[in-house]
Design a protein around this motif. Structure first.
Motif, PDB file in Angstrom:
ATOM      1  N   SER A 168      -0.376  -1.837  -0.768  1.00 51.40           N
ATOM      2  CA  SER A 168      -1.825  -0.829  -0.714  1.00 51.40           C
ATOM      3  C   SER A 168      -1.257   0.096  -2.236  1.00 51.40           C
ATOM      4  O   SER A 168      -2.370   1.109  -1.857  1.00 51.40           O
ATOM      5  CB  SER A 168      -1.487   0.099   0.372  1.00 51.40           C
ATOM      6  OG  SER A 168      -1.545  -1.136   1.211  1.00 51.40           O
ATOM      7  N   GLY A 169      -1.276  -0.534  -3.454  1.00 48.80           N
ATOM      8  CA  GLY A 169      -2.136   0.422  -4.359  1.00 48.80           C
ATOM      9  C   GLY A 169      -0.239   1.076  -4.930  1.00 48.80           C
ATOM     10  O   GLY A 169      -0.663   1.877  -5.789  1.00 48.80           O
ATOM     11  N   PHE A 170       0.990   2.047  -3.866  1.00 49.79           N
ATOM     12  CA  PHE A 170       1.573   2.262  -4.084  1.00 49.79           C
ATOM     13  C   PHE A 170       2.874   1.510  -4.679  1.00 49.79           C
ATOM     14  O   PHE A 170       3.262   0.570  -3.916  1.00 49.79           O
ATOM     15  CB  PHE A 170       1.688   3.082  -3.455  1.00 49.79           C
ATOM     16  CG  PHE A 170       0.787   3.841  -2.959  1.00 49.79           C
ATOM     17  CD1 PHE A 170       0.755   4.766  -4.013  1.00 49.79           C
ATOM     18  CD2 PHE A 170      -0.283   3.676  -2.214  1.00 49.79           C
ATOM     19  CE1 PHE A 170      -0.168   6.216  -3.929  1.00 49.79           C
ATOM     20  CE2 PHE A 170      -1.195   4.776  -1.896  1.00 49.79           C
ATOM     21  CZ  PHE A 170      -1.342   5.780  -2.954  1.00 49.79           C
ATOM     22  N   GLY A 171       3.853   2.159  -5.598  1.00 44.89           N
ATOM     23  CA  GLY A 171       4.946   0.829  -5.907  1.00 44.89           C
ATOM     24  C   GLY A 171       5.844   1.439  -4.677  1.00 44.89           C
ATOM     25  O   GLY A 171       6.329   2.339  -5.056  1.00 44.89           O
ATOM     26  N   LEU A 172       6.231   1.282  -4.319  1.00 49.98           N
ATOM     27  CA  LEU A 172       7.354   1.291  -3.382  1.00 49.98           C
ATOM     28  C   LEU A 172       9.191   1.339  -4.157  1.00 49.98           C
ATOM     29  O   LEU A 172       9.683   2.484  -3.321  1.00 49.98           O
ATOM     30  CB  LEU A 172       8.163   0.212  -2.437  1.00 49.98           C
ATOM     31  CG  LEU A 172       6.820  -0.693  -0.972  1.00 49.98           C
ATOM     32  CD1 LEU A 172       6.904  -1.633  -0.248  1.00 49.98           C
ATOM     33  CD2 LEU A 172       6.602   0.879  -0.102  1.00 49.98           C
ATOM     34  N   VAL A 173       8.976   1.425  -4.868  1.00 46.57           N
ATOM     35  CA  VAL A 173      10.572   1.272  -5.275  1.00 46.57           C
ATOM     36  C   VAL A 173      10.418   3.006  -5.520  1.00 46.57           C
ATOM     37  O   VAL A 173      11.645   3.818  -5.448  1.00 46.57           O
ATOM     38  CB  VAL A 173      11.018   0.972  -6.690  1.00 46.57           C
ATOM     39  CG1 VAL A 173      12.192   0.521  -7.171  1.00 46.57           C
ATOM     40  CG2 VAL A 173      11.044  -1.414  -6.249  1.00 46.57           C
ATOM     41  N   SER A 174       9.560   3.489  -6.550  1.00 48.23           N
ATOM     42  CA  SER A 174       9.548   4.646  -7.404  1.00 48.23           C
ATOM     43  C   SER A 174       9.500   5.661  -5.979  1.00 48.23           C
ATOM     44  O   SER A 174       9.904   6.638  -6.019  1.00 48.23           O
ATOM     45  CB  SER A 174       8.190   4.898  -7.706  1.00 48.23           C
ATOM     46  OG  SER A 174       7.838   3.894  -9.034  1.00 48.23           O
ATOM     47  N   ILE A 175       8.680   4.915  -4.257  1.00 47.72           N
ATOM     48  CA  ILE A 175       9.028   6.349  -3.171  1.00 47.72           C
ATOM     49  C   ILE A 175      10.428   6.097  -2.528  1.00 47.72           C
ATOM     50  O   ILE A 175      11.023   7.184  -2.837  1.00 47.72           O
ATOM     51  CB  ILE A 175       7.736   5.450  -1.959  1.00 47.72           C
ATOM     52  CG1 ILE A 175       6.177   5.379  -2.790  1.00 47.72           C
ATOM     53  CG2 ILE A 175       8.048   6.032  -1.523  1.00 47.72           C
ATOM     54  CD1 ILE A 175       5.159   5.208  -2.010  1.00 47.72           C
ATOM     55  N   LEU A 227       3.620   8.794  -9.288  1.00 49.66           N
ATOM     56  CA  LEU A 227       4.058   7.886 -10.481  1.00 49.66           C
ATOM     57  C   LEU A 227       4.531   6.516  -9.542  1.00 49.66           C
ATOM     58  O   LEU A 227       3.779   5.766 -10.189  1.00 49.66           O
ATOM     59  CB  LEU A 227       5.587   7.837 -10.917  1.00 49.66           C
ATOM     60  CG  LEU A 227       6.071   9.046 -11.759  1.00 49.66           C
ATOM     61  CD1 LEU A 227       7.153   8.993 -12.060  1.00 49.66           C
ATOM     62  CD2 LEU A 227       5.261   9.173 -12.710  1.00 49.66           C
ATOM     63  N   ALA A 228       3.888   6.650  -8.283  1.00 44.92           N
ATOM     64  CA  ALA A 228       4.082   5.317  -7.440  1.00 44.92           C
ATOM     65  C   ALA A 228       2.343   5.271  -7.450  1.00 44.92           C
ATOM     66  O   ALA A 228       2.602   3.694  -7.616  1.00 44.92           O
ATOM     67  CB  ALA A 228       4.365   5.296  -6.661  1.00 44.92           C
TER      68      ALA A 228
END
Length: 387
Positions: A168-175, A227-228
């Motif tokens: 959904s437009g966000f980086g899961l790893v960063s979160i 960042l994500a």
């Protein structure tokens, strides 16, 4: 309230600069119409200031020992030039060129450390000579021209990001990284608080302690969320995080770190207490040379070229970051975290003033004024405590 006042007074340098950083960020967020804290600009802030923050980590150790290093910008430029020759002209593998470049930086640090620690020539003179020497060598090695481009893998040191999974437009790893860091921080703080109580040290009230945990957790996860929402966590941020954790541990939890503070506090007393002052000084400058090499490699990778003018004024920004972050000009006082905060203050000032269209002339003047006020604040507090 009394405990809050006491806590703030005992950590006025550190907390004062954190408050100043927050105020500056909010001010420029308003003046730029919300541009400062956009995800793309936050990422750019990290990339643009990474090499100065690396230098500030090494410089704060030098300043704590009561010395100064004016040569780090020239060393960074020289190492970048050497790396370019090895990777571009000689076609050596990037990993081998990086290791060789770090060794060159360490050898330069050892060269300067020898003159300062054992021959007893003042660091100002030795590093001023080094600034001129390695700037000249950079021009000689590059023959007055730039060398480019670097291999793609090497460029990713400064321009690459951790592999991420988009949802959904966000980086899961960063979160996830933000959540892991939050848990790690809370566990570490709880362990530290338990240890302090065990040995009878005074600790802050439970309410303040919980407030601190909540604030750090919220800021950490907001940061990684921002960042994500753009490109994820930059590779250089991972390197910076590792350096901050390692150097903070060394300075706060090891004998070597205690010796560095003792040397800066009173060299004669440290020597009489068994500290090998010459050896400590020597290795502090070896460390500074190595981190200057790291900074030079980061800058070269970001620029994708080695240029004769690289590293110009790096030493001034690094020194300013340390003093703004609470390091004392007389030595013995300073923290790695404070140097990072000072570097971020300088970086946000640069970025914010550029975004609102202030010219370089005004930027230089304002940065100089901020540095002067930071040192005046330090001297005022020192005089107030001794009165």
């Amino acid at each position: 309230m009394e405990m809050i006042t006491k806590l703030f007074k005992n950590n006025i340098r550190q907390y004062g600069m954190i408050i100043a950083l927050v105020v500056i960020m909010l001010l420029f967020e308003v003046l730029t119409g919300g541009l400062l804290l956009k995800p793309i600009n936050i990422t750019n802030l990290i990339l643009q200031n990474s090499y100065i923050l690396v230098l500030a980590i090494g410089m704060v150790l030098v300043i704590i020992t009561g010395h100064i290093d004016l040569s780090v910008g020239s060393i960074a430029a020289f190492v970048g030039a050497v790396a370019a020759i090895m990777m571009v002209d000689w076609q050596l593998p990037a990993w081998l060129a990086v290791i060789a470049s770090l060794l060159v930086g360490a050898l330069i640090g050892a060269w300067q450390g020898f003159w300062i620690a054992y021959v007893r020539i003042p660091a100002f003179i030795v590093t001023l000579a080094g600034m001129l020497l390695f700037r000249g060598l950079t021009m000689i090695v590059l023959e007055g021209q730039s060398i480019s481009p670097f291999p793609g893998g090497f460029q990713k040191i400064s321009s690459g990001f951790l592999a991420d999974i988009q949802f959904s437009g966000f980086g899961l790893v960063s979160i996830i990284v933000g959540l892991v860091l939050t848990v790690w921080y809370i566990v570490n703080e709880l362990r530290e608080r338990r240890s302090q109580r065990k040995y009878g040290f005074e600790v802050v009230s439970q309410g303040l302690f919980l407030l601190k945990l909540i604030v750090v957790a919220v800021v950490t996860n907001l940061f990684t969320f921002v960042l994500a929402s753009y490109a994820g966590i930059p590779n250089i941020l991972v390197l910076l995080f590792v350096l901050i954790v390692v150097y903070s541990f060394v300075m706060n939890r090891t004998v070597m770190g205690r010796h560095v503070y003792a040397l800066g506090g009173n060299e004669k007393a440290a020597g009489l207490s068994g500290v090998k002052t010459k050896k400590v000084t020597f290795w502090v400058f070896v460390n500074m040379g190595t981190l200057a090499a790291v900074s030079g490699l980061i800058f070269a990778a970001r620029l994708n070229a080695a240029t004769p003018r690289a590293g110009t004024n790096f030493e001034l920004d690094a020194i300013a970051a340390c003093f703004i972050g609470g390091a004392s000009a007389s030595g013995g006082i300073g923290t790695v975290f404070g140097a990072i905060i000072g570097g971020l203050v300088m970086g946000v000032l640069n970025n914010g003033m550029s975004l609102i269209g202030l010219g370089i002339d005004w930027q230089q003047g304002i940065k100089g004024l901020v540095l002067l006020l930071a040192v005046a604040f330090d001297i005022y507090n020192k005089n107030k405590r001794s009165a």
